[in-house]
Design an enzyme around this catalytic site. Structure first.
Site, PDB file in Angstrom:
ATOM      1  N   ARG A 203      12.437  -7.247  11.246  1.00 38.65           N
ATOM      2  CA  ARG A 203      11.379  -6.327  11.700  1.00 38.65           C
ATOM      3  C   ARG A 203      10.694  -6.875  12.937  1.00 38.65           C
ATOM      4  NH1 ARG A 203       7.699  -6.176   6.742  1.00 38.65           N
ATOM      5  NH2 ARG A 203       6.333  -4.978   8.095  1.00 38.65           N
TER       6      ARG A 203
ATOM      7  N   SER B 145       6.417  -5.362   1.510  1.00 38.64           N
ATOM      8  CA  SER B 145       6.489  -6.790   1.813  1.00 38.64           C
ATOM      9  C   SER B 145       5.362  -7.536   1.079  1.00 38.64           C
ATOM     10  CB  SER B 145       6.374  -6.968   3.338  1.00 38.64           C
ATOM     11  OG  SER B 145       6.029  -8.271   3.687  1.00 38.64           O
TER      12      SER B 145
ATOM     13  N   ASP C 139      12.334 -10.517   1.638  1.00 41.54           N
ATOM     14  CA  ASP C 139      11.232 -10.315   2.586  1.00 41.54           C
ATOM     15  C   ASP C 139      11.390 -11.213   3.808  1.00 41.54           C
ATOM     16  OD1 ASP C 139       8.637  -9.158   3.360  1.00 41.54           O
ATOM     17  OD2 ASP C 139       7.978 -11.241   3.187  1.00 41.54           O
TER      18      ASP C 139
HETATM   19  N1  URA Z   1       1.897  -9.369   5.726  1.00 43.30           N
HETATM   20  C1  URA Z   1       3.037  -9.428   5.014  1.00 43.30           C
HETATM   21  O1  URA Z   1       3.187 -10.249   4.107  1.00 43.30           O
HETATM   22  N2  URA Z   1       4.023  -8.565   5.333  1.00 43.30           N
HETATM   23  C2  URA Z   1       3.918  -7.646   6.318  1.00 43.30           C
HETATM   24  O2  URA Z   1       4.833  -6.897   6.536  1.00 43.30           O
HETATM   25  C3  URA Z   1       2.719  -7.611   7.052  1.00 43.30           C
HETATM   26  C4  URA Z   1       1.711  -8.480   6.711  1.00 43.30           C
END
Ligand code: URA
Length: 430
Positions: free
Chosen positions: A168, A183, A161
């Site tokens: 991203r 995520s 992530d």
């Molecule tokens: N919070 C997260 O942890 N991930 C995202 O992609 C957006 C908000």
């Protein structure tokens, strides 16, 4: 398998198999697939979306990329909550002790704030001595002993992530619903709770701008949770104004204590007791949701929730001063209304930015924050305002400059007609 084939498959709107998704995530984490190919893949997902099965497979692949917290040494049903990022959102400080006082087990890993939203760890660290770097053993023992512990992440939870989010962020692919869902859910699932409540914010400054998007994100996250055998409930909640009155670390801790003493603002109390009722009920501490809500309200009003908060802060090494000495700043500046009418909107983004500019939040991860500063709202949506009324107090340790004042000026939208108080919880999806 070739990455280019997987990119093209998604670009054409076809479904990816579990193997293909695993190939991308494992390859990326191991440094075998370059950023540019993963960027193209993310953009293809942004435009073509993912099925629920694909989102669940992506979540699993991300979850498997790192450590998982083993909560099996904690007896009882473990509950957790997550907010998609609010301004004035001190719910963890209230919900945690509240549901622990009702018998649920709260083993919560929290994060720091960045930008206009605050983080629970920063709020806890604003309390003198309060430790958030508990070892796994301390964390588990504390939950077994008093029902609650809140700590920062240890080890490497969902490294995929971290890598994907950074990519991203610079490729315009943050606002993809399946990517947000996987995520959030990969991190929640890695944290090991049995019952998960999600607070999906909608409005200014929130990730989700429309109820339709918030509904879709909620639905996918609940479906991912189900595929992992977890009990997940999503609350879609309003962020057309900050939550409660206090924005800023120490100010928010004070408001949390007031709420735990039965004197909280209406929206905050409603949100906390509604989410609490789901956690208490699904943790099997009450026979119905209604009974769980009644139990939560009782604990707020009879001092047991506050006593649990004090026990929790003491266990983590914190020492709370008297409420009358809780906030010490150089200046408390009254920000006054220049227009009469009714408050229609208080842009959460602007209030969060004001707090950040005062030094209460971070622009970059390295920034050191001032725990005392922030904003204390005196008017909320629907309230009547006369010229010269104080709309908010600004708690500052530096002179309140024109930049801060203009950010606040843009935050308040006052109209001539009467405005209804907004509902805090718009929908519940489970
Ligand atoms: N919070 C997260 O942890 N991930 C995202 O992609 C957006 C908000």
């Amino acid at each position: 398998m070739r990455m280019v084939d997987i990119i093209e498959k998604k670009r054409e709107g076809h479904f990816l198999s579990v193997e293909e998704i695993n190939f991308v995530i494992q390859g990326y984490v191991q440094g075998k697939i370059p950023d540019y190919q993963v960027s193209a893949w993310l953009m293809a997902i942004f435009f073509q979306g993912m099925t629920d099965q694909e989102s669940a497979a992506l979540t699993k692949a991300m979850l498997e990329s790192g450590d998982k917290i083993d909560l099996s040494k904690i007896s009882g049903i473990k509950v957790d909550k997550h907010s998609t990022g609010g301004v004035g959102d001190k719910t963890t400080l209230i919900l945690g002790p509240l549901v622990a006082a009702c018998g649920a087990k709260v083993a919560k890993l929290s994060g720091r704030g960045l930008g206009h939203t605050g983080g629970t760890l920063d709020k806890l660290e604003s309390i003198d001595g309060c430790r958030i770097n508990l070892t796994e053993e301390e964390f588990i023992n504390q939950v077994n002993q008093i029902g609650i512990a809140v700590a920062g992440q240890t080890g490497e939870i969902v490294p995929a992530d971290k890598l994907l989010y950074a990519l991203r962020d610079v490729t315009g692919t943050v606002p993809s619903i399946p990517l947000i869902a996987s995520s959030i859910m990969s991190k929640k699932l890695a944290s090991g709770a049995d019952v998960i409540c999600l607070d999906v914010k909608i409005g200014d400054g929130a990730f989700m701008k429309t109820i339709e998007d918030a509904r879709e994100l909620s639905r996918i996250m609940v479906s991912i949770g189900e595929s992992f055998g977890k009990n997940v409930t999503a609350f879609i909640t309003d962020m057309d104004q900050p939550l409660g009155h206090a924005i800023g670390n120490r100010l928010e801790v004070k408001e949390a204590i007031e709420t735990l003493s039965g004197n909280g603002p209406e929206d905050l109390v409603e949100l906390c007791t509604d989410i609490a009722s789901h956690m208490i009920y699904y943790a099997k501490q009450a026979p119905t949701l209604e009974a769980a809500k009644a139990m939560a309200l009782e604990k707020l009003n009879n001092g047991e929730a506050l006593a649990k908060f004090n026990e929790f802060i003491t266990a983590q090494g914190g020492a709370l001063p008297e409420l009358s000495h809780f906030i010490e700043v150089k200046e408390i500046y009254p920000f006054k209304a220049k227009k009469a009418g009714f408050v229609k909107q208080i842009k959460a983004l602007n209030i969060g930015l004001t707090s950040m500019k005062l030094g209460g939040g971070r622009e970059t991860k390295e920034d050191v924050i001032d725990p005392m500063v922030g904003v204390l709202l005196q008017k909320k949506i629907g309230e009547k305002v006369s010229i010269g009324d104080t709309l908010a107090f600004v708690y500052a340790n530096h002179p309140v400059d024109s930049d801060i004042l203009s950010t606040l000026e843009d935050a308040f939208f006052i109209v001539e007609y009467q405005v209804d108080k907004p509902k805090i919880i718009l929908e519940v999806i489970s």
